[in-house]
Design a protein around this motif. Sequence first.
Motif, PDB file in Angstrom:
ATOM      1  N   PRO A   1      -3.222  -8.087  -3.420  1.00 46.86           N
ATOM      2  CA  PRO A   1      -3.162  -6.839  -2.648  1.00 46.86           C
ATOM      3  C   PRO A   1      -2.265  -6.957  -1.422  1.00 46.86           C
ATOM      4  N   ARG A   2      -1.735  -5.813  -1.027  1.00 49.09           N
ATOM      5  CA  ARG A   2      -0.970  -5.706   0.230  1.00 49.09           C
ATOM      6  C   ARG A   2      -1.450  -4.442   0.929  1.00 49.09           C
ATOM      7  N   VAL A   3      -1.646  -4.500   2.237  1.00 51.08           N
ATOM      8  CA  VAL A   3      -1.957  -3.289   2.999  1.00 51.08           C
ATOM      9  C   VAL A   3      -0.806  -2.989   3.937  1.00 51.08           C
ATOM     10  N   SER A   4      -0.535  -1.699   4.075  1.00 48.02           N
ATOM     11  CA  SER A   4       0.560  -1.223   4.923  1.00 48.02           C
ATOM     12  C   SER A   4       0.099   0.031   5.643  1.00 48.02           C
ATOM     13  N   GLY A   5       0.642   0.263   6.799  1.00 51.50           N
ATOM     14  CA  GLY A   5       0.408   1.522   7.477  1.00 51.50           C
ATOM     15  C   GLY A   5       1.217   2.618   6.818  1.00 51.50           C
ATOM     16  N   THR A   6       0.697   3.829   6.846  1.00 50.31           N
ATOM     17  CA  THR A   6       1.442   4.963   6.291  1.00 50.31           C
ATOM     18  C   THR A   6       0.955   6.257   6.915  1.00 50.31           C
ATOM     19  N   GLU A   7       1.743   7.280   6.769  1.00 45.57           N
ATOM     20  CA  GLU A   7       1.381   8.641   7.155  1.00 45.57           C
ATOM     21  C   GLU A   7       1.303   9.466   5.881  1.00 45.57           C
ATOM     22  N   VAL A   8       0.569  10.569   5.917  1.00 43.93           N
ATOM     23  CA  VAL A   8       0.450  11.427   4.747  1.00 43.93           C
ATOM     24  C   VAL A   8       0.899  12.842   5.089  1.00 43.93           C
ATOM     25  N   ASP A   9       1.264  13.569   4.055  1.00 46.32           N
ATOM     26  CA  ASP A   9       1.629  14.977   4.192  1.00 46.32           C
ATOM     27  C   ASP A   9       0.976  15.744   3.058  1.00 46.32           C
ATOM     28  N   PHE A  10       0.427  16.912   3.373  1.00 45.61           N
ATOM     29  CA  PHE A  10      -0.098  17.831   2.368  1.00 45.61           C
ATOM     30  C   PHE A  10       0.989  18.870   2.139  1.00 45.61           C
ATOM     31  N   ILE A  11       1.626  18.799   0.967  1.00 48.61           N
ATOM     32  CA  ILE A  11       2.748  19.682   0.670  1.00 48.61           C
ATOM     33  C   ILE A  11       2.478  20.375  -0.657  1.00 48.61           C
ATOM     34  N   GLY A  12       2.348  21.695  -0.587  1.00 47.80           N
ATOM     35  CA  GLY A  12       2.048  22.453  -1.802  1.00 47.80           C
ATOM     36  C   GLY A  12       0.750  21.977  -2.409  1.00 47.80           C
TER      37      GLY A  12
ATOM     38  N   GLY B   1       2.225   1.774  -9.692  1.00 51.93           N
ATOM     39  CA  GLY B   1       1.873   2.907  -8.844  1.00 51.93           C
ATOM     40  C   GLY B   1       0.434   2.942  -8.354  1.00 51.93           C
ATOM     41  N   ARG B   2      -0.405   2.004  -8.789  1.00 50.37           N
ATOM     42  CA  ARG B   2      -1.801   2.036  -8.347  1.00 50.37           C
ATOM     43  C   ARG B   2      -1.889   1.836  -6.831  1.00 50.37           C
ATOM     44  N   PHE B   3      -2.741   2.646  -6.212  1.00 51.95           N
ATOM     45  CA  PHE B   3      -2.889   2.575  -4.762  1.00 51.95           C
ATOM     46  C   PHE B   3      -4.324   2.910  -4.368  1.00 51.95           C
TER      47      PHE B   3
ATOM     48  N   SER C   1      -7.890   7.146  -4.148  1.00 51.72           N
ATOM     49  CA  SER C   1      -7.170   6.160  -4.943  1.00 51.72           C
ATOM     50  C   SER C   1      -6.623   6.837  -6.193  1.00 51.72           C
ATOM     51  N   GLY C   2      -5.637   6.195  -6.781  1.00 53.75           N
ATOM     52  CA  GLY C   2      -5.007   6.748  -7.972  1.00 53.75           C
ATOM     53  C   GLY C   2      -3.685   6.086  -8.244  1.00 53.75           C
ATOM     54  N   ARG C   3      -2.702   6.919  -8.585  1.00 49.85           N
ATOM     55  CA  ARG C   3      -1.355   6.424  -8.897  1.00 49.85           C
ATOM     56  C   ARG C   3      -0.320   7.218  -8.104  1.00 49.85           C
ATOM     57  N   ALA C   4       0.590   6.489  -7.511  1.00 46.45           N
ATOM     58  CA  ALA C   4       1.695   7.100  -6.780  1.00 46.45           C
ATOM     59  C   ALA C   4       2.868   7.286  -7.741  1.00 46.45           C
ATOM     60  N   VAL C   5       3.468   8.466  -7.692  1.00 43.20           N
ATOM     61  CA  VAL C   5       4.610   8.784  -8.543  1.00 43.20           C
ATOM     62  C   VAL C   5       5.790   9.090  -7.635  1.00 43.20           C
TER      63      VAL C   5
ATOM     64  N   ALA D   1      -3.182   0.548   0.436  1.00 48.82           N
ATOM     65  CA  ALA D   1      -3.239  -0.703  -0.316  1.00 48.82           C
ATOM     66  C   ALA D   1      -2.407  -0.544  -1.585  1.00 48.82           C
ATOM     67  N   THR D   2      -1.545  -1.514  -1.819  1.00 48.52           N
ATOM     68  CA  THR D   2      -0.703  -1.557  -3.016  1.00 48.52           C
ATOM     69  C   THR D   2      -0.864  -2.936  -3.654  1.00 48.52           C
ATOM     70  N   LEU D   3      -0.175  -3.133  -4.770  1.00 50.50           N
ATOM     71  CA  LEU D   3      -0.216  -4.426  -5.452  1.00 50.50           C
ATOM     72  C   LEU D   3       1.152  -5.088  -5.380  1.00 50.50           C
ATOM     73  N   ARG D   4       1.139  -6.335  -4.952  1.00 49.65           N
ATOM     74  CA  ARG D   4       2.373  -7.133  -4.917  1.00 49.65           C
ATOM     75  C   ARG D   4       2.791  -7.509  -6.344  1.00 49.65           C
ATOM     76  N   LYS D   5       3.976  -8.068  -6.444  1.00 49.57           N
ATOM     77  CA  LYS D   5       4.508  -8.481  -7.742  1.00 49.57           C
ATOM     78  C   LYS D   5       3.564  -9.454  -8.452  1.00 49.57           C
TER      79      LYS D   5
END
Length: 156
Positions: free
Chosen positions: A39-50, A71-73, A92-96, A31-35
């Motif tokens: 709210p907007r929902v989208s499919g996504t994949e995740v990766d655990f890196i480091g 960046g709120r998600f 939830s948090g902030r995407a950078v 879930a992200t925020l539109r302009k």
Amino acid sequence: MATWQDFEQQAPDLAPLVRARFEADKHHVLATLRKDGSPRVSGTEVDFIGADLMIGSMYGSVKARDLQRDGRFALHAHPGDETMAGGDSKVSGRAVEITDEAELTAYVADLPEPPPTPFHAFRLDLEQVVHTTVEDGRLWISNWHPGRPVQRIELH
């Protein structure tokens, strides 16, 4: 804010359960925020890196533009089937956005296969992690925030 590694260190019993939910299935709901703030929902994949939980995105996608602007998600792991085996996890948090070339190169090197180019990559900084389970017919919610102990609540 906290990295995935911070979460693992602060909530060592909860982190493996949440990670297992995200690794059990490939596709999750972001879930992200539109302009306009809706709210907007989208499919996504995740990766655990480091130390990090990461997502990638096709270049110029609406979810990438949403995250660049705000960046709120919220990210909900695929819940599996109706049994809730393994529980139900949300973060939830902030995407950078990662823009440093060296960091992007390291990100790509850690992926099972390289993404199509060009692409966006985002590190997910965590503000909250919630994991819900059903145990012996009772609903349990484990809730974590950076710097606080895990709170476990039973709902009747």
